[in-house]
Design a protein around this motif. Sequence first.
Motif, PDB file in Angstrom:
ATOM      1  N   GLU A  44      -2.084  -9.427   6.965  1.00 46.98           N
ATOM      2  CA  GLU A  44      -2.349  -8.669   5.713  1.00 46.98           C
ATOM      3  C   GLU A  44      -1.257  -9.209   4.647  1.00 46.98           C
ATOM      4  N   LYS A  45      -1.361  -8.917   3.316  1.00 46.99           N
ATOM      5  CA  LYS A  45      -0.852  -9.444   2.283  1.00 46.99           C
ATOM      6  C   LYS A  45       0.865  -8.839   2.425  1.00 46.99           C
ATOM      7  N   PRO A  46       1.588  -9.732   1.993  1.00 45.16           N
ATOM      8  CA  PRO A  46       3.192  -9.390   1.988  1.00 45.16           C
ATOM      9  C   PRO A  46       3.285  -7.874   1.096  1.00 45.16           C
ATOM     10  N   VAL A  47       2.690  -7.906   0.220  1.00 44.35           N
ATOM     11  CA  VAL A  47       2.806  -6.478  -0.702  1.00 44.35           C
ATOM     12  C   VAL A  47       2.326  -5.439   0.131  1.00 44.35           C
ATOM     13  N   THR A  48       1.285  -5.405   0.940  1.00 44.02           N
ATOM     14  CA  THR A  48       0.858  -4.278   1.782  1.00 44.02           C
ATOM     15  C   THR A  48       1.746  -4.130   2.968  1.00 44.02           C
ATOM     16  N   LEU A  49       2.230  -5.146   3.533  1.00 48.29           N
ATOM     17  CA  LEU A  49       3.073  -4.844   4.491  1.00 48.29           C
ATOM     18  C   LEU A  49       4.633  -4.170   3.817  1.00 48.29           C
ATOM     19  N   ALA A  50       4.863  -4.701   2.563  1.00 48.84           N
ATOM     20  CA  ALA A  50       6.095  -3.913   2.123  1.00 48.84           C
ATOM     21  C   ALA A  50       5.936  -2.389   1.714  1.00 48.84           C
ATOM     22  N   ILE A  51       4.862  -2.356   1.274  1.00 44.38           N
ATOM     23  CA  ILE A  51       4.411  -0.723   1.159  1.00 44.38           C
ATOM     24  C   ILE A  51       4.504   0.046   2.058  1.00 44.38           C
TER      25      ILE A  51
END
Length: 73
Positions: A44-51
Amino acid sequence: MMLYPAMNKLTSYVPNRYMLVNVVARRARQIAETAEEAGEHLAEKPVTLAINEVADGKLDASQMDLTIEEENA
């Protein structure tokens, strides 16, 4: 259109939207840099993981404050 995770869930860990953007962006950069250094492919995209980390309660604004201080030291 429903967004997941819900904004009110995210803001329960990070007090306001502007701070949330900063927390998620910093964590996403950390995730991306770590994956690149390790040569890993992220599903998954890093932003998705962070959210998702914020939504799961694994990450909040106070933890990012410590990270910022470590980066500047």
